[in-house]
Enzyme design. Structure first.
Site, PDB file in Angstrom:
ATOM      1  N   HIS A   1       0.817  -1.223   0.000  1.00  0.00           N
ATOM      2  CA  HIS A   1       0.000   0.000   0.000  1.00  0.00           C
ATOM      3  C   HIS A   1       0.857   1.282   0.000  1.00  0.00           C
ATOM      4  CE1 HIS A   1      -3.431  -2.576   1.066  1.00  0.00           C
ATOM      5  NE2 HIS A   1      -2.700  -3.076   2.023  1.00  0.00           N
TER       6      HIS A   1
HETATM    7  O1  RIB Z   1      -4.864  -0.126   4.737  1.00  0.00           O
HETATM    8  C1  RIB Z   1      -3.482  -0.125   4.502  1.00  0.00           C
HETATM    9  C2  RIB Z   1      -2.790   0.864   5.376  1.00  0.00           C
HETATM   10  O2  RIB Z   1      -2.958   0.497   6.742  1.00  0.00           O
HETATM   11  C3  RIB Z   1      -1.263   0.905   5.172  1.00  0.00           C
HETATM   12  O3  RIB Z   1      -0.810   2.196   5.419  1.00  0.00           O
HETATM   13  C4  RIB Z   1      -0.735  -0.045   6.211  1.00  0.00           C
HETATM   14  O4  RIB Z   1       0.584   0.298   6.653  1.00  0.00           O
HETATM   15  C5  RIB Z   1      -1.700   0.211   7.337  1.00  0.00           C
HETATM   16  O5  RIB Z   1      -1.248   1.354   8.042  1.00  0.00           O
END
Ligand code: RIB
Ligand code: CA
Length: 315
Positions: free
Chosen positions: A242
């Site tokens: 992500h």
């Molecule tokens: O949903 C994904 C996010 O949530 C990313 O930033 C991961 O590190 C968690 O913080």
């Protein structure tokens, strides 16, 4: 010749945040990292802070300043994501205790001081719950005038990941996300609609492991955790990276295609807590307050990420 972008990263390392830090530090010709601010998030703040320091030391960048901020959301108890990241936030990897020390200034004070006084407009990247940034905005709204761009990893047009309705960062602190999207600043949101296309493969992880540099080896080991969790829990072909998508956007926006939309955050306490209602077709007739993406070049992303990690070979 493009001058390096002055940037602040607010994050909650966490495996994917860790990789985002490594990407920024691998490209000093593109980024002038003014500081890293951390909050509680995937894991408690004592670990997110240590993990940010560990990333800087692994990149041999002990000059980077790391600031601890809010340990918990504005109005909610902290919800952790240890299942994905492990209890200390860097599952499967045991990096040495950092020798670098945290800055004594609180992250929110650093954000306000820097965004008020830095001689250029500053780019703000966020990859965790938005508590620090929201608090800075509420305390000193004038900082918004000195922010070039806010790019945040968060939200979902479709299904959530922490609940059926919501993505983790916006779920963890819905009030903070609401403050951001009602601040009057257009927010670029990298939602899980695209980050769920940034999926690790066994071949890619093996390629990293064989690169022969400590940074790539550490990343290869820690992404195993994300790969296992996501393939088992979301039936995806790999683990979603992500937060690295935020940094990839700065480095090569052509990897993404998106549109201006209105986004509203659900601050209820019900089953849709933290939901980002992304009005993709403008049905509500509201002025867009965000730019979100719906197309993504995953192979180009991994080529970019691999090239950046390969740069550590020369350390
Ligand atoms: O949903 C994904 C996010 O949530 C990313 O930033 C991961 O590190 C968690 O913080
Ligand atoms: Ca994160």
């Amino acid at each position: 010749m493009q001058m390096p972008t002055p940037i602040i990263l607010d994050c909650d390392p966490g495996i994917d945040d860790f990789i985002a830090i490594m990407m920024i530090l691998a490209a000093p010709e593109r980024f002038s990292l003014l500081g890293i601010t951390v909050s509680g998030g995937n894991v408690p703040i004592n670990f997110t802070a240590q993990n940010a320091l560990k990333a800087c030391e692994l990149a041999e960048r002990r000059d980077v300043k790391v600031y601890a901020g809010c340990p918990a959301p504005l109005l909610r108890p902290l919800v952790l994501e240890e299942g994905v990241h492990g209890v200390e936030g860097l599952k499967y990897v045991n990096l040495p205790t950092p020798k670098m020390l945290l800055q004594s200034t609180h992250a929110v004070d650093f954000l306000i001081d820097t965004l008020l006084n830095y001689p250029q407009k500053v780019t703000l990247a966020t990859t965790g719950p938005l508590t620090n940034v929201a608090l800075a905005i509420v305390r000193e709204p004038r900082i918004l005038d000195n922010i070039e761009e806010i790019v945040t990893m968060g939200g979902s047009m479709c299904l959530g990941n922490i609940t059926p309705a919501a993505e983790y960062n916006f779920y963890a602190d819905p009030e903070a996300a609401h403050i951001l999207f009602t601040s009057g600043k257009k927010i670029t949101a990298v939602s899980i609609d695209v980050t769920h296309q940034a999926l690790t493969t066994s071949e890619w992880m093996e390629k990293l492991a064989k690169m022969g540099n400590p940074a790539a080896s550490a990343v290869s080991a820690m992404v195993q955790g994300v790969h296992e969790y996501d393939t088992q829990n979301f039936e995806t072909a790999g683990g979603a990276l992500h937060d690295p998508c935020v940094i990839a956007y700065f480095l090569d926006p052509s990897l993404f295609k998106g549109t201006d939309v209105h986004v509203e955050i659900d601050t209820s306490h019900g089953v849709t807590r933290g939901r980002s209602t992304i009005d993709r077709w403008g049905k509500r007739g509201l002025t867009p307050n965000a730019h979100v993406f719906n197309e993504f070049n995953a192979s180009g992303f991994f080529d970019l990420l691999t090239d950046l990690l390969f740069r550590y070979k020369r350390l």
